[in-house]
Design a protein around this motif. Structure first.
Motif, PDB file in Angstrom:
ATOM      1  N   ALA A   1     -15.746 -17.539  10.254  1.00 51.11           N
ATOM      2  CA  ALA A   1     -16.422 -18.284  10.959  1.00 51.11           C
ATOM      3  C   ALA A   1     -16.626 -19.887  10.486  1.00 51.11           C
ATOM      4  O   ALA A   1     -16.414 -20.611  11.292  1.00 51.11           O
ATOM      5  CB  ALA A   1     -18.037 -17.715  10.675  1.00 51.11           C
ATOM      6  N   ILE A   2     -16.424 -19.986   9.300  1.00 46.74           N
ATOM      7  CA  ILE A   2     -16.519 -21.353   8.886  1.00 46.74           C
ATOM      8  C   ILE A   2     -15.417 -22.093   9.173  1.00 46.74           C
ATOM      9  O   ILE A   2     -15.156 -23.338   9.434  1.00 46.74           O
ATOM     10  CB  ILE A   2     -16.795 -21.523   7.397  1.00 46.74           C
ATOM     11  CG1 ILE A   2     -18.282 -21.309   6.966  1.00 46.74           C
ATOM     12  CG2 ILE A   2     -16.425 -22.953   6.646  1.00 46.74           C
ATOM     13  CD1 ILE A   2     -19.233 -22.096   7.627  1.00 46.74           C
ATOM     14  N   GLN A   3     -13.988 -21.146   9.321  1.00 47.30           N
ATOM     15  CA  GLN A   3     -12.833 -21.821   9.524  1.00 47.30           C
ATOM     16  C   GLN A   3     -13.039 -22.477  11.069  1.00 47.30           C
ATOM     17  O   GLN A   3     -12.490 -23.455  11.259  1.00 47.30           O
ATOM     18  CB  GLN A   3     -11.831 -20.747   9.379  1.00 47.30           C
ATOM     19  CG  GLN A   3     -10.375 -21.146   9.905  1.00 47.30           C
ATOM     20  CD  GLN A   3      -9.372 -20.041   9.789  1.00 47.30           C
ATOM     21  OE1 GLN A   3      -9.480 -19.314   9.022  1.00 47.30           O
ATOM     22  NE2 GLN A   3      -8.563 -20.269  10.997  1.00 47.30           N
ATOM     23  N   ILE A   4     -13.370 -21.436  11.942  1.00 48.43           N
ATOM     24  CA  ILE A   4     -13.804 -21.966  13.371  1.00 48.43           C
ATOM     25  C   ILE A   4     -14.725 -23.039  13.422  1.00 48.43           C
ATOM     26  O   ILE A   4     -14.567 -23.760  14.284  1.00 48.43           O
ATOM     27  CB  ILE A   4     -14.046 -20.333  14.320  1.00 48.43           C
ATOM     28  CG1 ILE A   4     -13.046 -19.538  14.075  1.00 48.43           C
ATOM     29  CG2 ILE A   4     -14.402 -21.154  15.536  1.00 48.43           C
ATOM     30  CD1 ILE A   4     -11.645 -20.019  14.398  1.00 48.43           C
ATOM     31  N   CYS A   5     -15.662 -23.081  12.694  1.00 47.55           N
ATOM     32  CA  CYS A   5     -16.722 -24.141  12.726  1.00 47.55           C
ATOM     33  C   CYS A   5     -16.045 -25.483  12.595  1.00 47.55           C
ATOM     34  O   CYS A   5     -16.181 -26.310  13.073  1.00 47.55           O
ATOM     35  CB  CYS A   5     -17.718 -24.172  11.738  1.00 47.55           C
ATOM     36  SG  CYS A   5     -19.196 -22.958  12.086  1.00 47.55           S
ATOM     37  N   LYS A   6     -15.204 -25.591  11.535  1.00 46.67           N
ATOM     38  CA  LYS A   6     -14.198 -26.801  11.244  1.00 46.67           C
ATOM     39  C   LYS A   6     -13.384 -27.134  12.427  1.00 46.67           C
ATOM     40  O   LYS A   6     -13.049 -28.282  12.597  1.00 46.67           O
ATOM     41  CB  LYS A   6     -13.543 -26.436   9.984  1.00 46.67           C
ATOM     42  CG  LYS A   6     -14.356 -26.398   8.675  1.00 46.67           C
ATOM     43  CD  LYS A   6     -13.602 -26.454   7.458  1.00 46.67           C
ATOM     44  CE  LYS A   6     -14.536 -26.192   6.085  1.00 46.67           C
ATOM     45  NZ  LYS A   6     -13.761 -25.945   4.804  1.00 46.67           N
ATOM     46  N   GLU A   7     -12.618 -26.052  12.783  1.00 46.98           N
ATOM     47  CA  GLU A   7     -11.880 -26.209  14.150  1.00 46.98           C
ATOM     48  C   GLU A   7     -12.320 -26.975  15.301  1.00 46.98           C
ATOM     49  O   GLU A   7     -12.101 -27.557  15.986  1.00 46.98           O
ATOM     50  CB  GLU A   7     -11.109 -24.907  14.141  1.00 46.98           C
ATOM     51  CG  GLU A   7     -10.036 -24.641  13.183  1.00 46.98           C
ATOM     52  CD  GLU A   7      -8.985 -23.401  13.657  1.00 46.98           C
ATOM     53  OE1 GLU A   7      -8.620 -23.430  14.864  1.00 46.98           O
ATOM     54  OE2 GLU A   7      -8.464 -22.925  12.755  1.00 46.98           O
ATOM     55  N   ARG A   8     -13.733 -26.268  15.346  1.00 42.86           N
ATOM     56  CA  ARG A   8     -14.517 -26.663  16.580  1.00 42.86           C
ATOM     57  C   ARG A   8     -15.032 -28.213  16.423  1.00 42.86           C
ATOM     58  O   ARG A   8     -15.509 -28.880  17.344  1.00 42.86           O
ATOM     59  CB  ARG A   8     -15.602 -25.758  16.779  1.00 42.86           C
ATOM     60  CG  ARG A   8     -15.291 -24.400  17.188  1.00 42.86           C
ATOM     61  CD  ARG A   8     -16.613 -23.523  17.596  1.00 42.86           C
ATOM     62  NE  ARG A   8     -16.916 -23.833  18.870  1.00 42.86           N
ATOM     63  CZ  ARG A   8     -18.071 -23.282  19.171  1.00 42.86           C
ATOM     64  NH1 ARG A   8     -19.023 -22.654  18.364  1.00 42.86           N
ATOM     65  NH2 ARG A   8     -18.692 -23.620  20.488  1.00 42.86           N
TER      66      ARG A   8
END
Length: 238
Positions: free
Chosen positions: A92-99
């Motif tokens: 989830a945090i990986q995608i937060c950063k990618e977003r």
């Protein structure tokens, strides 16, 4: 949870590999589902309780259990606030950063102690992370260390007593079994299944009493249409 169910599902959706939703398993209830697209919703698609919490947010914000980061993104991009997204899910945090979320941390809230915040958000039944009622003093004690002097905690939950009502309206629970809002779940996604974990739904009066006992002033901000509500806590002035 020993497996990153949410993280795997969130990454799949973001990378256009979405084929199914998360299944929520409970011993005493029918299976439920968490639609993955819902975790990516825009402000206009959020329920009024979440919208109200975001409207009230100010200053330096900690978004606890941020998931795919929908709340953090709105606060960062639309309200121009200093937001930190926090979740135990690596995916989830990986995608937060990618977003595009500038500050995103993989960490359990009970281990987080780096700074203080003006607004701490616990949304999407944010009380769930407390786990069980016997941990509520620990929760408030720790949150007090993270809150600025004039800060606020915004948390939502639901009173699920309606699940234990008979047809005649009478209310029946097994008192010896503990507080009725203490639930145990497993999550399943594709070929993965998590270990069982505790999740707390709490009625407002019980939450209010615990907050007051631990030095907070409580306020019921808004009630939803499904026995849910948004509460606000601020530190009592000595």
């Amino acid at each position: 949870m020993n497996k990153d169910i949410f993280g795997t599902a969130i990454k799949d959706f973001y990378n256009k590999k979405y084929t199914e939703d998360i299944t929520v398993l409970a011993d005493d209830f029918d299976d439920d589902h968490i639609p993955i697209p819902y975790l990516f919703r825009a402000y206009t698609e959020m329920p009024k309780i979440e919208q109200k919490a975001l409207d009230l947010s100010y200053g330096k914000v900690l978004d606890v259990g941020s998931g795919a980061g929908s709340h953090s993104l709105f606060l960062q991009n639309e309200k121009k606030l200093d937001v930190t997204a926090l979740d135990i899910s690596d995916g989830a945090i990986q995608i937060c950063k990618e977003r595009g979320i500038k500050q995103a941390i993989v960490q359990d809230i009970f281990n987080h102690s780096s700074t203080t915040y003006d607004t701490i958000l616990f949304l999407m039944n944010g009380s769930g992370i407390i786990g069980s009622l016997d941990r509520i003093d620990l929760f408030f004690t720790h949150i007090k260390t993270l809150l600025s002097k004039n800060g606020q905690v915004l948390i939502d939950s639901s009173d699920i007593s309606y699940l234990f009502q008979d047809d005649d309206g009478s209310f029946w629970v097994d008192i010896s079994a503990g507080y009725y809002g203490e639930m145990q779940y497993k999550l399943k996604y594709k070929n993965q299944e998590s270990e069982q974990f505790d999740w707390l739904y709490i009625d407002y009066n019980t939450l209010q009493n615990a907050a007051n006992t631990n030095g907070f002033i409580s306020e019921l901000i808004v009630e939803g249409e499904n026995n849910d509500y948004l509460a606000k806590f601020t530190l009592a002035i000595d």
